[in-house]
Design a protein around this motif. Structure first.
Motif, short mmCIF file in Angstrom:
data_model
loop_
_atom_site.label_atom_id
_atom_site.label_comp_id
_atom_site.label_asym_id
_atom_site.label_seq_id
_atom_site.Cartn_x
_atom_site.Cartn_y
_atom_site.Cartn_z
N GLY A 95 0.80 -1.35 -0.04
CA GLY A 95 0.00 -0.08 0.09
C GLY A 95 0.82 1.48 -0.04
O GLY A 95 0.56 2.16 -0.68
N ASN A 149 -9.87 -3.17 -1.15
CA ASN A 149 -10.71 -4.08 -0.34
C ASN A 149 -10.24 -5.48 -0.16
O ASN A 149 -9.87 -6.15 -1.20
N LYS A 170 -5.42 3.48 3.35
CA LYS A 170 -6.34 3.28 2.43
C LYS A 170 -7.06 4.40 1.87
O LYS A 170 -7.34 5.03 0.79
#
Length: 720
Positions: A243, A262, A271
């Motif tokens: 991420g 997700n 996120k």
């Protein structure tokens, strides 16, 4: 193959002209005279029939039996007609083998009919997938490719990378429920293809076992890609490291608008940061589209105004040419009349002696003519004065317009100064927040050192105790270590939050500065356009004035020449009173025509003034647009201030949580004190040591309380 089908591609128009119904192995094609089909539909059905026949011919050449499922899908009626004039090839759950896929890839390499190809849940092998993808590398028609649920991995993933690197038409690729990210090297090749693609817009990679390393490779590919807008990475193993790498990729990629993470064990804050970056790209696209649209509208309006000016100038030039032609005609007519008068004079010289008695009357009439000529001169002088007054009024209006423009420029400069002051205030607040964060970090380090020193002392004191207390000391040390780990984790989270907030603020400040520079460039361009338009208007006014002056001088000279001719004709022609009266009437008509021309010129000047007023209105509209844009920028700055306030509130909440945890620590210390009291009754010999331990624990509690209060005081003062 063409002889077997009975229909060739070059004879399509011939079949469209004839009312026949050709039949080709399951395809019945009818013209517009039969079932009222379109010419495009007819051609598409012919191309589908040719594809069908080519597949059968290849099967015969290689002694392979045609696949029943493929034949059924080719015979479906939905294959022939698509939405945008192309067809869709639906082979979902057909179960194709490697040989049929090889033939299908060879046909698709040259095909220009199928825009969408659906190969979902076909259970294709690696060789079959490679054959189809090798054929699609040279395809020009396919825009959407679906390879869902085919267990793609290894060599087939590498061939996918080569396909994306070479093909320039595929816009959507669906790879759901595959194993694309199982092996690292093939996935690296696939990511290189994604980075080099110039047509791929949507990419679906759901349930493909992509790890954090694969996410890193994908992030490096996104840094080079400038086309991809939608990326679906749901239900993979991206994790926190992947991420972060994806978030770093957004610094270079400004085209990716939507990304879904997700089911990837990505923290919520990270996120949200990625989603905010994607939303920022979307807002940038919207702003660029609006800016292009506005520039196009402004360019169109400027072109229209220029065309109107050119038409107006052409109309004025045509009128001036017409007036010149009329003047030439009048001059020719006057010269002809003068010649005629001369002839009459030569004829009537013999009758000059008979008209001597009428000289007195002619002299009196001549005096009246002179008086009329003087009156005409007075009228001409009045017209000159009127024109001079009009010119002075025009100059005054121009000076007032220039003063208004200067006032508007001063207002805009004042607004820019206010915005710069607000920006400087925001930077000062950011610097203060950074200083506060540094002080907090220093205080946290001091607390850590105090805790470490106190723990060392506690361990030495516990080592001097008896063997019965070792178990309890061990438990106590374990609880203290756990609490230290929790504190360290909380401190790391605070550092990470502070770094993310600082990064977001820096990026936003950079964006605001770039927007401010762009607006300054736009204002400078508008000023340059205004100056050029003013110069053009002044040049046009000067040209019209020069033309009017030259026309007036020409008319005055012409009148003076005529008056001289009249005075010279007095001595020569005293007997021709009637002819002179006719000449005077002609002069009156000419004067009336000249007055009409002067009125027309005045009207033209009024129309030019109206055009100048319309230009000033356009300039004022542009200034209002610029002011509206600056107001929007001010609103954006206020929104940023609100975000800073929300960040401060978050920090206050974190401080409250820290205080609650410290209270819990104090409660735990009290419980330990009670346990020590129970141990006193059993161990009387060690009462002194236990008392000493109690004193140390109380001192630690007081030290922690004082440290927490000192730590909370700088945050409580700004919140108040």
């Amino acid at each position: 193959m063409k002889e077997a089908s009975g229909i060739t591609h070059s004879k399509t128009l011939h079949y469209l002209r004839l009312p026949c119904i050709p039949h080709v192995d399951g395809f019945i094609v009818r013209t517009s005279t039969g079932l009222k089909l379109d010419e495009l539909v007819y051609r598409q059905r012919l191309m589908a029939a040719e594809f069908y026949q080519e597949y059968i011919a290849l099967c015969k050449e290689r002694n392979i039996e045609p696949h029943d499922g493929l034949l059924k899908s080719l015979k479906r009626p939905c294959v022939a007609v698509g939405v945008n004039g192309h067809a869709t090839l639906n082979l979902r759950t057909t179960g194709l083998d490697e040989q049929t896929c090889g033939l299908l890839g060879k046909l698709l390499s040259v095909d220009r009919l199928f825009e969408q190809i659906d190969l979902g849940d076909c259970a294709l092998s690696d060789g079959a997938v490679c054959n189809i993808l090798c054929g699609l590398t040279t395809n020009v028609a396919c825009r959407k490719l679906n390879l869902k649920g085919n267990n793609i991995r290894g060599k087939s993933v590498e061939s996918l990378g080569h396909l994306l690197g070479q093909n320039r038409t595929i816009e959507s690729l669906s790879l759901e429920w595959n194993n694309v990210g199982m092996l690292e090297e093939p996935f690296m090749v696939f990511c290189e293809g994604v980075g080099g693609s110039t047509s791929l817009i949507t990419l679906d990679l759901r349930n493909n076992q992509i790890s954090h390393q694969g996410a890193g490779e994908l992030a490096t590919a996104l840094k080079r890609n400038t086309v991809l807008k939608l990326l679906d990475l749901r239900w993979n193993n991206v994790g926190l490291i992947g991420g972060r790498k994806l978030l770093e990729a957004f610094k270079f990629n400004k085209t990716l608008d939507q990304i879904d993470l997700n089911g990837n064990d990505v923290p919520g804050e990270l996120k949200k940061a990625i989603e905010n970056a994607a939303r920022g790209n979307m807002e940038i696209h919207k702003l660029s589209d609006e800016f292009q649209r506005r520039t196009q509208t402004l360019a169109g309006e400027l072109a229209k105004t220029q065309q109107d000016h050119v038409r107006h100038c052409d109309h004025l030039m045509n009128r001036l040419d017409e007036k010149d032609d009329r003047l030439r005609k009048t001059n020719r007519y006057a010269t002809q009349k003068v010649e005629h008068f001369r002839e009459l004079l030569e004829e009537r010289k013999s009758a000059f002696n008979t008209v001597t008695s009428k000289l007195a009357r002619t002299e009196s009439e001549l005096l009246l003519v002179e008086q009329k000529a003087k009156d005409f001169e007075i009228l001409l002088e009045k017209e000159r004065l009127d024109k001079e007054t009009l010119g002075s009024s025009y100059r005054a209006e121009l000076s007032s317009a220039q003063q208004q423009h200067g006032i508007l420029e001063m207002r805009l400069s004042a607004q820019l100064a206010d915005l710069t002051e607000k920006h400087n205030d925001a930077t000062v607040e950011v610097i203060e927040l950074r200083k506060k964060a540094e002080t907090q970090a220093r205080e946290i380090l001091d607390l850590k050192e105090l805790l470490a020193n106190r723990e060392a002392d506690f361990k030495l004191a516990a080592a001097s105790g008896q063997e019965r207390l070792r178990k309890e000391q061990h438990k106590h040390s374990q609880s203290i270590r756990e609490m230290e780990q929790l504190r360290e984790k909380e401190i790391e989270r605070l550092h990470a939050d502070q770094s993310l907030i600082e990064k977001s603020l820096r990026e936003h400040i950079a964006k605001v500065e770039e927007q401010r520079r762009d607006r300054e460039e736009e204002i400078s361009k508008m000023k340059a356009l205004m100056v050029s338009e003013r110069i053009k208007g002044e040049e046009e006014l000067s040209q019209t004035r020069q033309k009017l002056k030259s026309d007036q001088e020409f008319h005055i000279q012409h009148m003076e020449d005529k008056l001289r001719l009249i005075h010279s004709a007095k001595d020569e022609v005293q007997q021709m009173n009637s002819q002179q009266a006719c000449a005077i009437s002609e002069l009156q008509t000419k004067n009336s025509s000249l007055s009409m021309s002067v009125d027309n010129l005045k009207r033209q000047i009024d129309s030019l003034q109206q055009g100048i007023a319309s230009k000033h209105q356009d300039i004022e509209k542009a200034k209002q647009d610029v002011q509206d844009k600056m107001g929007e920028k001010v609103k954006d700055a206020e929104k940023e201030i609100k975000t800073l306030k929300s960040a401060r509130e978050k920090l206050q909440k974190m401080e409250q949580q820290q205080e609650e945890r410290l209270c819990q620590l104090e409660l735990n210390v009290d419980k330990k004190n009670e346990e020590i009291k129970h141990l006193k009754e059993k161990i009387a010999m060690r009462e002194a040591d236990i008392v000493w331990m109690r004193e140390e624990t109380t001192q630690r509690a007081h030290a922690l309380q004082t440290a927490v209060r000192n730590y909370a005081q700088p945050f409580s003062t700004p919140s108040n």
